[in-house]
Design an enzyme around this catalytic site. Sequence first.
Site, PDB file in Angstrom:
ATOM      1  N   GLU A 190      36.320 -54.548  10.655  1.00 21.39           N
ATOM      2  CA  GLU A 190      35.734 -55.884  10.509  1.00 21.39           C
ATOM      3  C   GLU A 190      34.236 -55.894  10.782  1.00 21.39           C
ATOM      4  O   GLU A 190      33.521 -56.792  10.308  1.00 21.39           O
ATOM      5  CB  GLU A 190      36.433 -56.876  11.445  1.00 21.39           C
ATOM      6  CG  GLU A 190      36.292 -56.592  12.924  1.00 21.39           C
ATOM      7  CD  GLU A 190      37.398 -55.715  13.485  1.00 21.39           C
ATOM      8  OE1 GLU A 190      37.546 -55.655  14.720  1.00 21.39           O
ATOM      9  OE2 GLU A 190      38.109 -55.073  12.681  1.00 21.39           O
ATOM     10  N   HIS A 234      37.407 -50.213  13.895  1.00 27.22           N
ATOM     11  CA  HIS A 234      37.288 -51.657  13.696  1.00 27.22           C
ATOM     12  C   HIS A 234      36.577 -51.934  12.371  1.00 27.22           C
ATOM     13  O   HIS A 234      35.347 -52.075  12.345  1.00 27.22           O
ATOM     14  CB  HIS A 234      36.503 -52.292  14.856  1.00 27.22           C
ATOM     15  CG  HIS A 234      37.246 -52.331  16.147  1.00 27.22           C
ATOM     16  ND1 HIS A 234      37.980 -53.430  16.566  1.00 27.22           N
ATOM     17  CD2 HIS A 234      37.390 -51.391  17.120  1.00 27.22           C
ATOM     18  CE1 HIS A 234      38.531 -53.170  17.738  1.00 27.22           C
ATOM     19  NE2 HIS A 234      38.185 -51.939  18.097  1.00 27.22           N
ATOM     20  N   CYS A 289      43.024 -50.930  15.905  1.00 30.49           N
ATOM     21  CA  CYS A 289      42.813 -50.363  17.234  1.00 30.49           C
ATOM     22  C   CYS A 289      44.109 -50.426  18.050  1.00 30.49           C
ATOM     23  O   CYS A 289      45.040 -49.674  17.772  1.00 30.49           O
ATOM     24  CB  CYS A 289      41.661 -51.087  17.935  1.00 30.49           C
ATOM     25  SG  CYS A 289      41.015 -50.195  19.373  1.00 30.49           S
TER      26      CYS A 289
END
Length: 731
Positions: free
Chosen positions: A564, A562, A435
Amino acid sequence: MRSGWCTGCRGLSVSVALSALKPTAGFKAGLRSTSKMKYILVTGGVISGIGKGIIASSVGTILKSCGLHVTSIKIDPYINIDAGTFSPYEHGEVFVLDDGGEVDLDLGNYERFLDIRLTKDNNLTTGKIYQYVINKERKGDYLGKTVQVVPHITDAIQEWVMRQALIPVDEDGLEPQVCVIELGGTVGDIESMPFIEAFRQFQFKVKRENFCNIHVSLVPQPSSTGEQKTKPTQNSVRELRGLGLSPDLVVCRCSNPLDTSVKEKISMFCHVEPEQVICVHDVSSIYRVPLLLEEQGVVDYFLRRLDLPIERQPRKMLMKWKEMADRYDRLLETCSIALVGKYTKFSDSYASVIKALEHSALAINHKLEIKYIDSTDLEPSTLQEEPVRYHEAWQKLCSAHGVLVPGGFGVRGTEGKIQAISWARKQKKPFLGVCLGMQLAVVEFSRNVLGWQDANSTEFDPNTNHPVVIDMPEHNPGQMGGTMRLGKRRTLFQTTNSVMRKLYGDADYLEERHRHRFEVNPVLKKCLEEQGLKFVGQDVEGERMEIVELEDHPFFVGVQYHPEFLSRPIKPSPPYFGLLLASVGRLPHYLQKGCRLSPRWGYAPLVPRVVTDAFQRAIITPSVMSKTTGTGSLAGALLMLTRKLPLLLWGFLRLLLCHPWPSPATRHGGQVSPSAASGATITSGTLWSVGNCVSSSGCRPQPGDTYSDRSGSSSPDSEITELKFPSINHD
């Protein structure tokens, strides 16, 4: 601020494939037709952040391992509509769901533990409930009645829970059978009173056989006396019962296992049987928490208490969890990642990032060592004001095997992140920017390669002559909440030979979750690509730059999304997995083999646990053996060696044959200035404990170490056969 247990303790979020252990579809269909929804409410007392999220996730995990479909709801008593406008220092990271919901990080725990997909309505707040009731009142739904907390607010809470519990969250689309509800905060908080009252009524509405309450409390052990104190738990349970809820299970968080006398005392004063007092003490990792619950008969209790539609399962139902926990404890080599951010004082700020790194490290058979670096410490101004902190920060960065710059907002610390990115690019150190990290990588490249010295993001410098990062057209500067580009979006690969495409299984597209207001300026794409910074992934319209890679670099990747948020223990996120592979020098070999792990990389040497335990007890701490064998320390050690000698010899022989011990150059890959001071490091996820836990490792590079020295030589003796990446379409 929540009290922390250790790095990544709230988080760690875990998901295990247990489909083979589920009953047949016909058996489940027959049971589901005659069973009602079961509700398990998890409350907490004494302190906040005590571990309700991990307990709730673990309860769901052991029930799902029995073949049940489980969903989760998190209730936060604050008035905010959602978590989107929180500072990370308030409640940790903001977790993003597929539908764009910005929710509490505990929903990330639920998704990782249970491998499910939740929606924004699975996170219920006081703000949402009051907004819902007020909107109904404005429409005239209450027919002129006086709208009050009781019954209107409490009824709305019950209706919301019952409605959301029926929403399918598994890939098979079947309706859940069990709903685990976590009530945030602590019992007695004034803001949680409407929710407590709602569930007091709720237990009678759904009947006793369909409702169960788990109360998580703290049993402190002051160092001055060493005695486990039960009074906080007694008071917490007394207050809960005074509000109309009587706990069925009292889960005690403590540093050491509870003594039998302590459990009996809690049982006597808290109106429960001794077997209803569950001890959850500090363990090596949160992988072991579901095992702790199962060992103490939690499943058997639920079978009786809730009349669950499952057959009694043997101990092997959580064998995969035990295998994962044992393998985690046997890891030998360490991979260090420098996490350069602005919220590094509170590890929950990067909970999902830490979990994604842990998942990838476990996949390549390495312990993860995270070196937290405050990006402001890398800036030249810190050298003038606090030179010690400056040199310590740079020492950590230079000694790490890889560099990660996660997302964030605001101008503070951005120049330090740019300094770290510049160093990683020039030193050819593996780098991943997420990001804001990707946006700053583009800014750094524009300044130092294209020569645009004033290149910047309009977020930080609206008047720059080279706006390489700009705000999106849909960005509403007058409204902060819910105005970002949120949720799952599709990204199309623009080339067939990019590293990221190979890591994603050579797919044409991927779908990941987003949360950002600014994007790389598409007008400057051609100028950047001519100098080697390739935008290999773009959105469906081709207007937004999603993935960037640098040519002639071992691993220099930036992603706008993102990744994750979709990482799982046996399905690590491809960008994080690529960073870890590159950091240990194995990415080229992995790509050459068609993105399959070598048999040498999969598991830690399978030395039986009895061997390692015997070695630790008999050699490392012989004094402990004197207490268990009734002999002196030396005699106890000899006795244990005699008993375990055959296994010890076999284990060490196998270890020596299977594991070529790494040289100093293999263990360390950084270059450090002699003038740099050493800094403390934190090993992520190594201890699940009540207090904050910091582990220093003193990893120091040797003179002459370079990135190319890391040939990588771990030697697990079986191949990872269950390692999976997220499917192309996450639906």
